[in-house]
Write a protein that holds these residues in place. Structure first.
Motif, mmCIF file in Angstrom:
data_model
loop_
_atom_site.group_PDB
_atom_site.id
_atom_site.type_symbol
_atom_site.label_atom_id
_atom_site.label_comp_id
_atom_site.label_asym_id
_atom_site.label_seq_id
_atom_site.Cartn_x
_atom_site.Cartn_y
_atom_site.Cartn_z
ATOM 1 N N ILE A 274 0.827 -1.207 0.000
ATOM 2 C CA ILE A 274 0.000 0.000 0.000
ATOM 3 C C ILE A 274 0.862 1.258 0.000
ATOM 4 O O ILE A 274 0.387 2.334 -0.388
ATOM 5 N N SER A 275 2.122 1.145 0.404
ATOM 6 C CA SER A 275 3.021 2.296 0.330
ATOM 7 C C SER A 275 3.256 2.713 -1.118
ATOM 8 O O SER A 275 3.501 3.900 -1.393
ATOM 9 N N GLU A 276 3.159 1.770 -2.058
ATOM 10 C CA GLU A 276 3.276 2.100 -3.479
ATOM 11 C C GLU A 276 2.123 2.981 -3.934
ATOM 12 O O GLU A 276 2.215 3.661 -4.964
ATOM 13 N N LEU A 277 1.024 2.964 -3.186
ATOM 14 C CA LEU A 277 -0.188 3.685 -3.562
ATOM 15 C C LEU A 277 -0.339 4.995 -2.795
ATOM 16 O O LEU A 277 -1.350 5.680 -2.948
ATOM 17 N N GLY A 278 0.646 5.314 -1.970
ATOM 18 C CA GLY A 278 0.598 6.573 -1.236
ATOM 19 C C GLY A 278 0.254 6.446 0.227
ATOM 20 O O GLY A 278 0.203 7.459 0.941
ATOM 21 N N ALA A 279 0.015 5.237 0.704
ATOM 22 C CA ALA A 279 -0.281 5.053 2.125
ATOM 23 C C ALA A 279 0.998 5.179 2.945
ATOM 24 O O ALA A 279 2.065 4.738 2.523
ATOM 25 N N THR A 280 0.871 5.775 4.111
ATOM 26 C CA THR A 280 2.013 5.962 5.006
ATOM 27 C C THR A 280 1.696 5.388 6.378
ATOM 28 O O THR A 280 0.534 5.111 6.705
ATOM 29 N N LYS A 281 2.747 5.242 7.175
ATOM 30 C CA LYS A 281 2.587 4.642 8.505
ATOM 31 C C LYS A 281 1.600 5.423 9.362
ATOM 32 O O LYS A 281 0.821 4.839 10.123
ATOM 33 N N ASP A 282 1.613 6.746 9.232
ATOM 34 C CA ASP A 282 0.727 7.557 10.074
ATOM 35 C C ASP A 282 -0.734 7.501 9.643
ATOM 36 O O ASP A 282 -1.608 8.045 10.325
ATOM 37 N N MET A 283 -1.019 6.849 8.524
ATOM 38 C CA MET A 283 -2.405 6.660 8.076
ATOM 39 C C MET A 283 -3.028 5.375 8.636
ATOM 40 O O MET A 283 -4.242 5.195 8.543
ATOM 41 N N ILE A 284 -2.207 4.480 9.182
ATOM 42 C CA ILE A 284 -2.672 3.135 9.508
ATOM 43 C C ILE A 284 -3.874 3.145 10.453
ATOM 44 O O ILE A 284 -4.868 2.452 10.236
ATOM 45 N N ASP A 285 -3.790 3.938 11.525
ATOM 46 C CA ASP A 285 -4.910 3.956 12.482
ATOM 47 C C ASP A 285 -6.195 4.452 11.829
ATOM 48 O O ASP A 285 -7.278 3.908 12.066
#
Length: 389
Positions: A349-360
């Motif tokens: 999902i990081s390839e799609l723009g998701a970041t660690k701070d979005m997980i919650d």
């Protein structure tokens, strides 16, 4: 088969490279006012728009347009479409595009004559229409969703960062007709083609990885999955191969017209995870599914081991000789991973723009369903999303 069910699908399909001609057969069945719905304008570049307009004019239709329907249709866009359809006193909504355009047309259909807010009624409370709905027809230009033969639609609320689908129970919401010309799909960029291919495959998986009885639906699913694998490899090398693209188009329809869900429970947690990722990143739907699939399936494999073993043998042709059930099942998922990489799908999902701070936030936006082999806790959702990064 252990379940009790009824099945009715009234959509009439016209398939093949001359199928648009049948729009002349369908249009006289509806009133004069047609709303033409389409996306970002590619149908104007490839000539499909002109062909459709020519037929509408020849049939004497009064046409209004809703243009610019995005890949993840928003609630704001839905409100805009409702007003256009009301002002035009629409008799038919004609969607020309992929699954998002077809989904959007169905959302407009159930909302035009509804006095309540459609988001609250249909996507929060999941109610059925209590008003008259408008008929929908489709001219399909991208395959994957099966939206041309089902009663589902997905809308994104950008303010609340929620992407929610509603599969309506009323068969009137299913498009009355759909025109499927495989040649229309050949103008898509490669990334959109493979995203659609994975969408097809995952729709089948969502219905396959559930239930424990000897179910005819699972045998049909295995055949559909093998067809997707065969055609996808040909189309990946030669996107202009008509036979491969036609098989993908037909399989997409049968993957999600609810036939293979009959008599069994269904999972849909990959879609819940993927849609939550999509709400935060606005990434292509099929790619969000690809990015979360393997972490999810590896997480639930111990709870559905017999089906994952069967999946490995019947779909991926894993040789079971001398191997434990776990080894067979894991080899099947490894074969699936290799195929996904071969197509060029997003694997993280990081390839799609998701970041660690979005997980919650993504975890909070993930609806938890009970149809699969394991009901996830929020903690497990977070673990899967972290594994997907």
């Amino acid at each position: 088969m252990l379940g009790n069910f009824s099945y009715c699908n009234p959509a009439k399909l016209y398939f093949g490279d001359q199928s648009l001609d049948y729009l002349n057969t369908e249009l006289p069945k509806y009133g004069k006012n047609v709303v033409l719905i389409y996306g970002g304008g590619s149908i104007k570049k490839n000539g499909i728009y002109d062909d459709v307009i020519k037929i509408l004019e020849a049939q004497g239709k009064n046409v209004a347009e809703i243009a610019g329907v995005m890949p993840n249709p928003t609630l704001a866009k839905l409100y805009e479409g409702i007003e256009i359809a009301r002002k035009h006193q629409a008799d038919l909504l004609l969607a020309v595009g992929g699954g998002s355009v077809c989904d959007y047309a169905k959302a407009v259909s159930v909302s035009v004559n509804c006095e309540e807010d459609p988001w609250e009624k249909y996507f929060v409370r999941f109610e059925e229409p209590s008003c008259e709905t408008l008929p929908v027809g489709c001219v399909l230009t991208m395959v994957g969703t099966g939206s041309e033969m089902n009663a589902g639609c997905v809308i994104t609320n950008q303010e609340t960062k929620q992407k929610i689908g509603h599969v309506f129970a009323d068969e009137k919401i299913i498009p009355r007709f759909a025109i499927l010309n495989p040649r229309y799909t050949m103008t898509l960029p490669h990334r959109q083609m493979v995203a659609g291919i994975y969408d097809i495959f995952n729709h089948i998986c969502e219905q396959y990885f559930s239930g424990e009885d000897d179910n005819t639906s699972d045998y049909i699913s295995e055949g559909l999955m093998r067809s997707v694998l065969h055609a996808s490899r040909i189309a990946n090398k030669n996107p202009q191969d008509y036979e491969a693209r036609s098989n993908l188009m037909w399989t997409a329809t049968w993957a999600l017209n609810t036939l293979i869900a009959k008599g069994k429970s269904t999972d849909w947690m990959v879609h819940m995870l993927g849609q939550a990722v999509g709400a935060y990143t606005n990434a292509t739907h099929g790619m969000t599914l690809a990015a979360v699939s393997l972490p999810y399936y590896r997480h639930i494999l111990p709870y559905g081991l017999p089906k994952f073993k069967r999946f490995a043998i019947e779909v991926w042709k894993v040789n079971p000789e001398g191997k434990t059930d776990e080894e067979i099942a894991e080899e099947g998922l490894k074969a699936m991973e290799d195929w996904m990489k071969e197509l060029g799908l997003a694997m993280k999902i990081s390839e799609l723009g998701a970041t660690k701070d979005m997980i919650d936030g993504i975890a909070d936006a993930t609806l938890l369903l009970e149809g699969g082999y394991k009901v996830l806790s929020r903690k497990e959702v977070v673990e899967i999303l972290k594994e997907s990064l």
